[in-house]
Design a protein around this motif. Structure first.
Motif, short mmCIF file in Angstrom:
data_model
loop_
_atom_site.label_atom_id
_atom_site.label_comp_id
_atom_site.label_asym_id
_atom_site.label_seq_id
_atom_site.Cartn_x
_atom_site.Cartn_y
_atom_site.Cartn_z
N TRP A 167 -17.02 -7.47 15.34
CA TRP A 167 -16.77 -7.84 13.94
C TRP A 167 -15.30 -8.16 13.70
O TRP A 167 -14.96 -9.16 13.10
N TYR A 168 -14.42 -7.30 14.16
CA TYR A 168 -13.01 -7.52 13.86
C TYR A 168 -12.48 -8.70 14.66
O TYR A 168 -13.02 -9.05 15.72
N PRO A 169 -11.42 -9.29 14.17
CA PRO A 169 -10.84 -10.43 14.89
C PRO A 169 -10.55 -10.08 16.34
O PRO A 169 -9.96 -9.03 16.63
N GLU A 170 -10.99 -10.94 17.20
CA GLU A 170 -10.82 -10.66 18.62
C GLU A 170 -9.36 -10.63 19.02
O GLU A 170 -8.99 -10.00 20.00
N GLY A 171 -8.55 -11.31 18.24
CA GLY A 171 -7.12 -11.28 18.52
C GLY A 171 -6.53 -9.90 18.37
O GLY A 171 -5.44 -9.64 18.81
N LEU A 172 -7.28 -9.05 17.72
CA LEU A 172 -6.83 -7.66 17.60
C LEU A 172 -7.42 -6.79 18.69
O LEU A 172 -7.19 -5.60 18.73
N GLY A 173 -8.21 -7.40 19.52
CA GLY A 173 -8.81 -6.65 20.59
C GLY A 173 -9.83 -5.64 20.13
O GLY A 173 -10.17 -4.69 20.83
N GLY A 174 -10.32 -5.84 18.94
CA GLY A 174 -11.36 -4.95 18.43
C GLY A 174 -10.79 -3.72 17.77
O GLY A 174 -11.32 -3.21 16.83
N ARG A 198 -5.50 -17.18 10.62
CA ARG A 198 -5.45 -18.22 11.65
C ARG A 198 -4.75 -17.72 12.91
O ARG A 198 -5.08 -18.14 14.02
N ASP A 199 -3.79 -16.82 12.70
CA ASP A 199 -3.05 -16.30 13.84
C ASP A 199 -3.90 -15.41 14.74
O ASP A 199 -3.49 -15.08 15.86
N ASN A 223 -14.81 -21.77 11.57
CA ASN A 223 -13.40 -22.19 11.65
C ASN A 223 -13.00 -23.15 10.54
O ASN A 223 -11.86 -23.10 10.07
N PRO A 224 -13.89 -24.05 10.11
CA PRO A 224 -13.47 -24.94 9.02
C PRO A 224 -13.07 -24.19 7.75
O PRO A 224 -12.45 -24.77 6.86
N TYR A 225 -13.44 -22.93 7.68
CA TYR A 225 -13.13 -22.16 6.47
C TYR A 225 -12.02 -21.15 6.69
O TYR A 225 -11.77 -20.29 5.84
N ILE A 226 -11.34 -21.24 7.81
CA ILE A 226 -10.40 -20.19 8.18
C ILE A 226 -9.30 -20.02 7.14
O ILE A 226 -8.86 -18.90 6.86
#
Lengths: 524, 624
Positions: free
Chosen positions: A59-66, A100-101, A130-133
Motif C-alpha cells: 500500500w505505501y509508496p514503494e519509494g519508502l520501502g514499505g 512524485r518523488d 500515474n496520470p493523477y500523481i
C-alpha cells in the motif's frame, strides 16, 4: 424491452448495454452560481473498501520501502504542529513531500511485473494511476481514534457511530454521512434546490447515513438510473407509472400521519419514541416520492438498456449524473476484487497465512484501484464541464478503507484522495501526520504512532466542497464534524503487550484541532 | 464489558488492591486469602474473562446473586435481577418493532390464506413479491436479524413495491378478486362491498379492528380512484404502519398481546383464535390457554423451530465451500458420494432443523439433551458418509445413531463443525462455541499479524499452527486465545474440516506449492485440552480437562452458564429484542430456573406467560 430514451444529445457507448450522455448542460450553471462570474459547481465521490489490511509493502509508496527509514524521512519536509514536552505530550512534527518523488519501479514483487516495469506509487496504486500523481494526495496518520474500532464502515463517510465491532463507538452520537450532509446543505446545492435525488450511492453496503445516522441502502444500476433520470423522462408510460406511484405514496404518507394524529382510535396513543419512528418513516416516504416526480427538464440523452447492472454501468451513470447536474454527490462501496468464496475468513483475515493469500488480498485492492478508482477518475476527467474544465477538475474523490495496513487496525487508516475540488486543496503530496515521538499507540508495530483524528479529514472534505467550520459545527457534540471518542486514557487493559511508553496518544490538543482541515493539504 | 474493581469491592470482596494485576499475580494474592477461597475463585473467573481478555466476558455473568439449589454460601455472578429493577428492566421496549423480512413474507402468506383459503392463489402471490422481499435489507452484523429494527429508504421502497406487486396480482384477475373481496367487487358503486372489505381486510392487516377514522380514510383512498379502488386499498394497507410495524399503544390491549404471541410462535399475524381471544381482552388465563393451543399446532412447530435455529445459530450465515482451495477440491473429490458443494451446505442446514425438530418436539428434550445424544439426521448420502452412518429415512421411529463416542449432539453436527475451508479452523470453532453456547463476547483482534520469530512449518497440524500464532508469549492474542478460544476449538479437533470423525489430520501442501491439493503428510490429532469453567455447584472456578468433544459437551451442560445462555437467547428471540447489558436477568432466570428437568417446550411455553411478556411500559417505565 422498450428503452427509456431521452434524445437530443450525443452518446457514449457503455460496455454492458448502457448508453449515457456526457456533456454538462450550461443551462445548469446559472442555477449553481449567482455571481457575476460563473462559479463552477463542485463534486465529491466517497469510495469505501471492506477490510483494509493491505500490508505496508503493497500500500505505501514503494519509494519508502514499505516502512519508514531515517534516510527517507530526512528527505521529507518537516513541520511542527505542536510543541512542548508537558503532559499534553511531546513535539508533534509532521512530514510531507511530493508524491512524485516516491515513484519507483521496484522489481521482484511477489505479484509479478504487473506494471511492465513502469514507475508507480505502490503495487496497489499502480502505474495506471500515474496520470493523477499530481492531483493525488496520499495520507498516513489519519486515525479513527483512541480505541480500536473494528469494521468502521461509517467512519469512511463520516458517521463514527456506524462501527460494527466496538460498543464504544456504536454508542457515540450518530451523524449523517458527508454526502448526505452536503446534499441537505443549502451552501452546496443552494437554498431552493430542485435536486430530486441530491446524492447517489451504490454497492453492496451502504456508506450513506441519513440525518439520524441510519444507513441508506445501496442501489442497483437500474434503480440508480431511475432515481437520477426519471424526472427528465418524458416517456408517457413512465410518467403514468410515476404518477400512479406518487399518488399511492401520498396515500401511504397520510396513513402514517393518521397514526400520530390519533386516527387509529382512542386508547391507541403511541409513545414518543414511536412518534419519532413514524416521522422517520414519513421522511423516508418523502424521499421515495421524489423519485416519482416528473419534470419538464432535460438532462441530455440518457438511454437505459435492459442489462445495466455492472460496476462499469454504475460508474458511467455516476459520471453522466454529475455531468448533467442530476447530482453532485456519490458514495461507492467498492466490490471485493476477488471471487474467492470465503474471502472474509480465508483471505482477508488470513493474509499472513501465506504469500499467496496475501497476494489474493493485495490483488483484490489493486483490482479496485483499476476498476473503480481509475475508471471513475477517467470518467470524470473525460466529462467536460465548462470553461475548458472537466468534472474532475472540480471534484474530490477519496478512497478510504475500513482499516489501516493491518486488518482491524484503525491506526493510519488507508486513505488517498484525488482532485483539488476547484483549487480548494493542495495536491500531489505524501503527508505523514503521525507523531513519531509518541509511542503510546497500538502495539509495538513498525511505524505504530498516533496521528491526527479522522474528523480532520471530514473537515478537509467539507472545506473542499466550500463549507466552513461554522457550517458543520452543529452536527455533533463538539465543533468537529462527526463524533469523537474523547479519551486520553491509555493504555488499554492489555496494552502492556504493546510496548507503549506511557505516552498519551491523543492529547486534548488533538481533539481541539479535530474541527480543522488538515494542514499541508489545506491552506498555505 | 470489563468488570471494574469498585463493584467487586462493593460486593464485599475487598479486592480492589489487586485490580490491574496479571492473572497469575491475582491468583497468587488471592490464594493467601484461604478463608475466602470461594470468592477468590470467582474473582479468578472474573479475572480470566474480565481482565485477561480485556473486553470479553460471559454476558450472563453480570452480577452476583444467589442461585437457588446451589450449596450454601455459594454465589454466582449471574444475570442481574434486583426486585426493584425488575419492572423497568424486563418489559418490552417502547419502540414498535418492524417485521423482519421473513415475518413480512409469512404475514402476507397468512393474510391472503386467511381471506382466500386458496393455496394456489397465495403461492402465485408469493412468487410475485419474491424479488421485493429478497431485496429487503437484512443487517448481517447483528447476532440475530431480529435485533435490527432500522427502517431505511430501501426497506420502505421494497415494501411499497411488494405491495404494488401483490395488489396488481390480485386486482388484475377477476377470479382472484372474487376470493379476496368477493363477487361484489365487480360493482364499483357497491359501497357496502367496499366497506365490508375495508373492515374485514383492514382488521387482518392491522391485526385489530379499524377505528372509524381509519375506515373513513380508507374509504377516501378508494373513492379517489374508484376504478381501481381495491387495488389502491391493497397497496396502501400493505404499506401501512399497522402492517409493517408491530405498533403498540401505550396501553397494551388484547390485540397487542395476541400479536406478541403470534410473532413469537407463528412468526406471523395472529390466527383467528388469537383474534377471538384478543377481543375479550386476553386475560392471563387466556394467554395460558392460547400458548397451550399454539404449542400443539404443526405450523408453530415448523416455524418456531426454523426461526429459532436461524436466529440462534445464524444458519443463513453458513459458510460456503471454499472451492478455490485445491485442498478443498481434493477433499471433496476424495468423498465417495458426489454432491455439489452448495447441496452439501444445504443438507447440513436441513439437518439442524431436523435435529431441533426431533429434540424439542418429539423427544421433548431439556436443553442439556441437545448436547448429550449421539443421534444424527442425515437425510442424504453425502451427509451420511460424513457420519459413517446409514441415511436417515426421515422417520423419527428409525433414528440413526453415530458410532459410539463420536458425536455429542448439536455440538458435533456437521453444520456446527464446518467452516468452509480445508482446515478445521479451531479459532472459528472456538468462537462459535463460546458465543453461541455461552453467550460470550470477544473483542475483535486488533490485527492479524503473526508475531515476529514465529516459524510455521508446512507439516504443522492445524492445532500446532493455531497455537504458534495465537499463544505466543508477550502478544496481545494470548489473553483471549490461550484461555478461551483455542481450548474450545481444540476440543473439536477429532473432526475434520467437513465434520468427519478422525484420528489423524491430512496436512496438504501449501496452496502456493506446486503440489497443492496433495497430501504432504498425515499426523495424529489431539483433542485433549483444558478449559476454564466456573463450577457453580462448588462455587469455584475450575480447570476442566477434556479429552474430546463429548467431554466438552458434558462440561457445557454441567455448567449453568450454557443453559442460562440458551434461555437468554430464547427469551430475546421471543421478544425480538436484544437485552441491554444489564437487562433480562429476572426474566431469563424465571424461565430457566424453575426446574432442572424443564424441557425446551416448557421453556418456550413459560416465556409467553411471564408478566413482562404480556404487559407494557408507560411513559414512566412502570408496568401497568
Amino acid at each position: 424491452m422498450k428503452e427509456d430514451k431521452l434524445s437530443r444529445r450525443h452518446f457514449l457507448q457503455g460496455s454492458s448495454g448502457l448508453l449515457v450522455a456526457l456533456p454538462m448542460l450550461p443551462s445548469l450553471l446559472p442555477r449553481l452560481a449567482r455571481g457575476q462570474s460563473v462559479t463552477l459547481p463542485k463534486f465529491m465521490v466517497i469510495v469505501g473498501s471492506e477490510h483494509g489490511g493491505t500490508g505496508a509493502r503493497d500500500w505505501y509508496p514503494e519509494g519508502l520501502g514499505g516502512v519508514y527509514s531515517e534516510s527517507i524521512l530526512n528527505q521529507l519536509s518537516k513541520r511542527q504542529l505542536f510543541s512542548g514536552t508537558d503532559a499534553e505530550g511531546m513535539n508533534h512534527e509532521i512530514l510531507h513531500g511530493r508524491l512524485r518523488d516516491f515513484l519507483s519501479s521496484q522489481s521482484g514483487h511477489p505479484g509479478g511485473d504487473v506494471d511492465s516495469g513502469q514507475q508507480r506509487v505502490s503495487y496497489i496504486l499502480g502505474a495506471h494511476l500515474n496520470p493523477y500523481i499530481d492531483s493525488m494526495n496520499f495520507y498516513r496518520g489519519i486515525d479513527i481514534g483512541p480505541e480500536y474500532a473494528g469494521h468502521g464502515v461509517g467512519v469512511i463517510s463520516g458517521n463514527m457511530a456506524a462501527v460494527a465491532n466496538s460498543a464504544t463507538y456504536r454508542n457515540l452520537p450518530k451523524s449523517p454521512s458527508l454526502d448526505y450532509f452536503l446534499g441537505q446543505h443549502e451552501k452546496f446545492y443552494g437554498a431552493n434546490s430542485t435536486h430530486s435525488v441530491p446524492r447517489l450511492f451504490f454497492g453492496g453496503r451502504s456508506l450513506s447515513y441519513d440525518l439520524e445516522g441510519a444507513p441508506i441502502g445501496g442501489l442497483s444500476a437500474n434503480q440508480m438510473f431511475t432515481n437520477l433520470f426519471s424526472k427528465y423522462d418524458k416517456n408517457p408510460t413512465k410518467i403514468a407509472l410515476n404518477n400512479d406511484r406518487k399518488l399511492l405514496v401520498d396515500h401511504i404518507l397520510q396513513d402514517y400521519k393518521n397514526l400520530t394524529q390519533g386516527a387509529y382510535g382512542l386508547g391507541r396513543k403511541i409513545s414518543s419514541e414511536d412518534k419519532q419512528k413514524v416521522e422517520n418513516h414519513v421522511g423516508l416516504l418523502a424521499d421515495l416520492q421524489r423519485k416519482y416526480v416528473n419534470t419538464q427538464s432535460s438532462c441530455g440523452d440518457v438511454v437505459r438498456q435492459p442489462a445495466a447492472t455492472t460496476l462499469e454501468d454504475q460508474i458511467q451513470i455516476l459520471v453522466a449524473a454529475y455531468t448533467c447536474g442530476a447530482t453532485r454527490l456519490g458514495a461507492i462501496w467498492a466490490p471485493i476484487g476477488s471471487n474467492h468464496p470465503n474471502y472474509h475468513d480465508s483471505v482477508a483475515h488470513s493474509v499472513n497465512a501465506s504469500e499467496e493469500i496475501r497476494m489474493i488480498h493485495t490483488n483484490a485492492f489493486r483490482w479496485q484501484s483499476i476498476n473503480v478508482i481509475q475508471k471513475l477518475l477517467d470518467g470524470l476527467r473525460n466529462a467536460p464541464l465548462a470553461e475548458g474544465k472537466s468534472v474532475f477538475d472540480q471534484s474530490l474523490v477519496y478512497w478510504m478503507h475500513e482499516s489501516g495496513v493491518e486488518t482491524h487496525s484503525g491506526s493510519s487508516v488507508n486513505l488517498v484522495s484525488f482532485g483539488n475540488a476547484g483549487g480548494a486543496l493542495n495536491t500531489g503530496y505524501f503527508v505523514d501526520y503521525r507523531n513519531r515521538s509518541n509511542r503510546g499507540h497500538f502495539k509495538n508495530q513498525t511505524g505504530g504512532h498516533p496521528g491526527l483524528l479522522v474528523n480532520q479529514w471530514y473537515a478537509t472534505a467539507l472545506h473542499a466542497m466550500g463549507l466552513t467550520k461554522a457550517d458543520y459545527a452543529h452536527v455533533s457534540v463538539g465543533e468537529q464534524y462527526g463524533s469523537v471518542h474523547h479519551s486520553n486514557q491509555w493504555p488499554r487493559a492489555n496494552a502492556a503487550y504493546h510496548g507503549h511508553m506511557n505516552h498519551i496518544p491523543y492529547p486534548d490538543r488533538l481533539y481541539t484541532a479535530a474541527s480543522n482541515p488538515l494542514p499541508i493539504v489545506v491552506g498555505e | 464489558m470489563r468488570r471494574n474493581c469498585s463493584s467487586l469491592k462493593q460486593r464485599g470482596f475487598g479486592l480492589k488492591k489487586h485490580c490491574g494485576l496479571s492473572y497469575n499475580k491475582a491468583m497468587q494474592a488471592l490464594a493467601l486469602r484461604r478463608r475466602n477461597m470461594l470468592k477468590a475463585s470467582i474473582f479468578a473467573w472474573l479475572t480470566l474473562f474480565g481482565f485477561g481478555c480485556s473486553e470479553s466476558n460471559l454476558n450472563l455473568l453480570d452480577d452476583i446473586v444467589p442461585v437457588a439449589g446451589f450449596s450454601e454460601g455459594a454465589e454466582v455472578k449471574f444475570l442481574k435481577c434486583e426486585p426493584t429493577e425488575r419492572v423497568e428492566r424486563q418489559a418490552f421496549k417502547k419502540q414498535s418493532l418492524r417485521l423482519s423480512r421473513h415475518q413480512f413474507e409469512l404475514t402476507i402468506e397468512d393474510l391472503f390464506m386467511s381471506v382466500s383459503k386458496d393455496r394456489q392463489l397465495v403461492d402465485g402471490l408469493l412468487t410475485q413479491i419474491k424479488p421485493q422481499v429478497s431485496a429487503l435489507p437484512v443487517e448481517s452484523h447483528l447476532k440475530m436479524d431480529f435485533f435490527d429494527s432500522t427502517m431505511t429508504v430501501a426497506h420502505v421502497e421494497q415494501i411499497f413495491l411488494a405491495a404494488i406487486a401483490a395488489a396488481d396480482f390480485i386486482s388484475s384477475d377477476s377470479s382472484r378478486m372474487d376470493k379476496i373481496v368477493g363477487a361484489c367487487h365487480r360493482n364499483l358503486t357497491d359501497l357496502n362491498c367496499r366497506d365490508t372489505f375495508i373492515q374485514k381486510f383492514g382488521r387482518l392487516v392491522h391485526r385489530r379492528p379499524l377505528s372509524l377514522d381509519q375506515l373513513g380514510y380508507y374509504q377516501q383512498v378508494f373513492q379517489n380512484d374508484a376504478n381501481k379502488g381495491y387495488r389502491q386499498l391493497l397497496v396502501v394497507m400493505l404499506s401501512s404502519p399497522g402492517f409493517v410495524y408491530r405498533v403498540e399503544g401505550l396501553e397494551v390491549d388484547g390485540y397487542d398481546i395476541a400479536s406478541r404471541l403470534s410473532y413469537f410462535y407463528l412468526q406471523s399475524m395472529p390466527d383467528e383464535e388469537l383474534f377471538s381471544a384478543a377481543e375479550g381482552g386476553m386475560t392471563a388465563a387466556e394467554v395460558t390457554a392460547q400458548v397451550d393451543r399454539l404449542m400443539k399446532l404443526p405450523v408453530v412447530r415448523k416455524r418456531l423451530t426454523r426461526a429459532l435455529a436461524n436466529q440462534w445459530l445464524h444458519l443463513d450465515k453458513t459458510h460456503a465451500f471454499d472451492t478455490n482451495s485445491a485442498a478443498v477440491q481434493s477433499m471433496l473429490s476424495g468423498l465417495q458420494v458426489a454432491a455439489s458443494p452448495e447441496q452439501r451446505r444445504l443438507n447440513m442446514i436441513q439437518e439442524v432443523y431436523d435435529f431441533l425438530d426431533f429434540m424439542i418436539w418429539e423427544k421433548q428434550a431439556k436443553f442439556e439433551d441437545l448436547f448429550l445424544v449421539s443421534w444424527v439426521f442425515p437425510r442424504t448420502p453425502d451427509l451420511a458418509e460424513i457420519y459413517g452412518t446409514p441415511v436417515w429415512s426421515g422417520d423419527y421411529n428409525q433414528l440413526v445413531a453415530a458410532p459410539d463416542g463420536q458425536r455429542a449432539g448439536l455440538l458435533t453436527l456437521a453444520h456446527t463443525l464446518f467452516m468452509g475451508g480445508h482446515s478445521t479452523r479451531p479459532i472459528m470453532r472456538g468462537v462459535k462455541v463460546y458465543e453461541h453456547f455461552l453467550c460470550g463476547e470477544l473483542p475483535t483482534p486488533e490485527d492479524n499479524s503473526i508475531p515476529e520469530g514465529i516459524v510455521l512449518r508446512d507439516d504443522f497440524t492445524e492445532r500446532e499452527k493455531t497455537a504458534a500464532i495465537t499463544q505466543h508469549p508477550g502478544t496481545s492474542c494470548v489473553s483471549c486465545h490461550l484461555s478461551i478460544i483455542n481450548p474450545f476449538g481444540f476440543s473439536l479437533e477429532n473432526y475434520g474440516p467437513f465434520g468427519k470423525f478422525r484420528q489423524s489430520e491430512s496436512i496438504f501442501h501449501p496452496e502456493t506449492h506446486a503440489l497443492k491439493g496433495q497430501i504432504l503428510t498425515n499426523r495424529s490429532v489431539s483433542a485433549e485440552t483444558e478449559i476454564s469453567m466456573p463450577n457453580l455447584k462448588r462455587g469455584e472456578v475450575g480447570r476442566v480437562k477434556l479429552s474430546n468433544a463429548t467431554d466438552l459437551a458434558k462440561a457445557l451442560v454441567s455448567n449453568s452458564s450454557a443453559r442460562a445462555c440458551f434461555a437468554k437467547n430464547v427469551y430475546q428471540f421471543a421478544r425480538q429484542q436484544e437485552f441491554e447489558k444489564d437487562e433480562g436477568g429476572c426474566a431469563v432466570r424465571a424461565v430457566f430456573q424453575p426446574s432442572a428437568n424443564q424441557t425446551i417446550i416448557q421453556m418456550l411455553s413459560a416465556i409467553a406467560q411471564q408478566p413482562e411478556f404480556i404487559k407494557s411500559q408507560s411513559h414512566s417505565g412502570v408496568l401497568k
